[in-house]
Design an enzyme around this catalytic site. Structure first.
Site, PDB file in Angstrom:
ATOM      1  N   SER A 229       7.441  -4.878  -0.049  1.00  0.00           N
ATOM      2  CA  SER A 229       7.580  -3.614  -0.768  1.00  0.00           C
ATOM      3  C   SER A 229       8.977  -3.477  -1.386  1.00  0.00           C
ATOM      4  O   SER A 229       9.368  -4.308  -2.183  1.00  0.00           O
ATOM      5  CB  SER A 229       7.240  -2.469   0.180  1.00  0.00           C
ATOM      6  OG  SER A 229       6.745  -1.404  -0.558  1.00  0.00           O
ATOM      7  N   HIS A 371      -1.132  -1.205   2.745  1.00  0.00           N
ATOM      8  CA  HIS A 371       0.256  -1.561   2.506  1.00  0.00           C
ATOM      9  C   HIS A 371       0.968  -1.997   3.790  1.00  0.00           C
ATOM     10  O   HIS A 371       1.310  -1.158   4.627  1.00  0.00           O
ATOM     11  CB  HIS A 371       0.934  -0.322   1.918  1.00  0.00           C
ATOM     12  CG  HIS A 371       2.310  -0.559   1.424  1.00  0.00           C
ATOM     13  ND1 HIS A 371       2.578  -1.328   0.322  1.00  0.00           N
ATOM     14  CD2 HIS A 371       3.512  -0.115   1.870  1.00  0.00           C
ATOM     15  CE1 HIS A 371       3.876  -1.337   0.108  1.00  0.00           C
ATOM     16  NE2 HIS A 371       4.467  -0.618   1.037  1.00  0.00           N
TER      17      HIS A 371
END
Ligand code: GCU
Length: 395
Positions: A229, A371
């Site tokens: 990320s 995620h």
């Protein structure tokens, strides 16, 4: 584990608060800036021209408009092994905690690195190096820790290293200046295109590569910089800057990472510069709702890895990071790798979920789920690195 849950919660909250387009039919069309034409209009049709003309131009465009410069000078760097355990991971690995001291103008910062090295290696080993924004405690070698699965990596014949980004720039709107920026490079803060948080994190990874170059158990020519990320954005920028990085791995780096900014899906430049202004140079915010005027797009960041390797990982339920937008950036970066005689031919459509696509020196997967960075992701990174180092002449 607790920390990971907090991150998941925060992530879910941000994505819910800043609802962005996630409807493929509303994406619209866009035209990417040209990769292979120089600012003066010259066709870039060879690796030589790419290296001499276009690569430096694109690096500078990213510095001025997105991430800021990465200073290269300091007066001294020193390393000290603070802890060592030759029987870590049931005797399979040597654990070291290494302090890296970087000194400039009589000021010092310390970066701590956690490092596991396989004990059975007959020669220096390649190393995974994680730019970790989730806190030092997420670099524990317990078998349940899928984010940093040290034992699995050791079993695959690689060293596993990581550092907490707070040692170089805390991930905080105002405190981010507190380490490397205030202490070593205060002048960067006064420059419009001076280093900011993402650049500082990449700078930190480079200092660990400086250490690797002095550790005989590590093959410093085979360093794989990994980031998840926001860490993935930093890993790509680090790889673009530091040509010692053999492979850059972007795990769900999304907007301002591997994702095409002009593609209206998931996080936008408007949101990211509003919520995380300190990651970027101030000028980047002028491209909020104005992505078409960016002089770069993120396929160019991936292209800066050429002829080295780049791996883009995404997760099917992570619309915020736009899996398809990340894949399309990799596809659009290919012409630069072709200049270096790599005949990659990535399919036009994103590969099915959980199916790894490797066309050296490029790789991609889109796994099921949300995620995070987990064992499935890591196993794909290892397979890719195995293939790459087996086939790459530079080994
Ligand atoms: C936020 C941010 C993303 C970032 C992510 C993360 O969601 O908007 O750009 O990638 O945090 O780092 O987990």
């Amino acid at each position: 584990m607790k920390r990971q849950l907090i991150y998941l919660l925060l992530f879910t909250l941000t994505t819910a608060l800043f609802a962005q387009n996630t409807d493929e039919s509303k994406v619209g069309t866009y035209v990417l800036p040209e990769l292979l034409k120089s600012q003066s209009g010259e066709e870039i049709n060879s690796a030589e021209k790419w290296n001499a003309i276009r690569r430096p131009e694109i690096l500078k465009l990213f510095e001025d408009n997105v991430y800021g410069q990465v200073p290269k000078d300091f007066d001294k760097i020193e390393f000290k092994v603070l802890e060592q355990n030759k029987k870590a991971l049931t005797g399979k690995a040597t654990y070291k905690k290494v302090a890296i001291y970087v000194i400039r103008n009589k000021k010092i910062i310390t970066i701590l690195t956690d490092l596991f090295i396989p004990n059975n290696a007959k020669k220096p080993v390649p190393a995974f190096l994680v730019i970790n924004h989730r806190g030092g405690e997420t670099m524990n070698a317990s078998p349940e820790n899928e984010f940093w699965p040290a034992e699995e990596i050791i079993n695959s014949g690689y060293a596993m290293a990581g550092f907490d980004v707070k040692d170089v720039a805390p991930d905080h709107k105002t405190d981010y200046v507190n380490q490397v920026l205030t202490r070593l490079y205060p002048e960067q803060m006064t420059q419009p295109s001076g280093m900011r948080a993402l650049g500082a994190w990449g700078w930190g990874a480079s200092r660990i590569i400086d250490y690797f170059e002095t550790d005989k158990t590590i093959d410093a020519k085979k360093v794989i910089v990994v980031g998840h990320s926001r860490g993935g954005k930093a890993a790509l920028w680090c790889g673009a800057q530091d040509e010692r990085v053999a492979i850059a791995v972007s795990n769900e780096s999304g907007n301002s990472g591997a994702k095409i900014s002009r593609r209206n899906f998931g996080e936008t430049v408007e949101t990211i510069t509003r919520v995380f202004p300190y990651w970027f140079v101030p000028k980047y915010a002028t491209f909020a709702n104005n992505e078409n005027n960016l002089p770069i797009d993120q396929h160019m960041l991936l292209a800066l890895m050429a002829p080295r390797a780049v791996y883009v990982a995404s997760a099917a339920d992570d619309g915020w990071a736009d899996p398809k937008g990340q894949y399309l950036a990799l596809v659009a970066a290919q012409p630069v790798f072709e200049l270096f005689n790599f005949k990659t031919n990535l399919p036009e459509n994103m590969p099915s979920n959980n199916v790894q696509e490797i066309q050296l020196p490029l790789g991609f997967h889109n796994r099921d789920g949300g995620h995070d960075m987990n064992l499935f992701d890591w196993r794909q990174f290892v397979k890719f690195a195995d293939e790459y180092f087996k086939n790459n002449n530079n080994k």
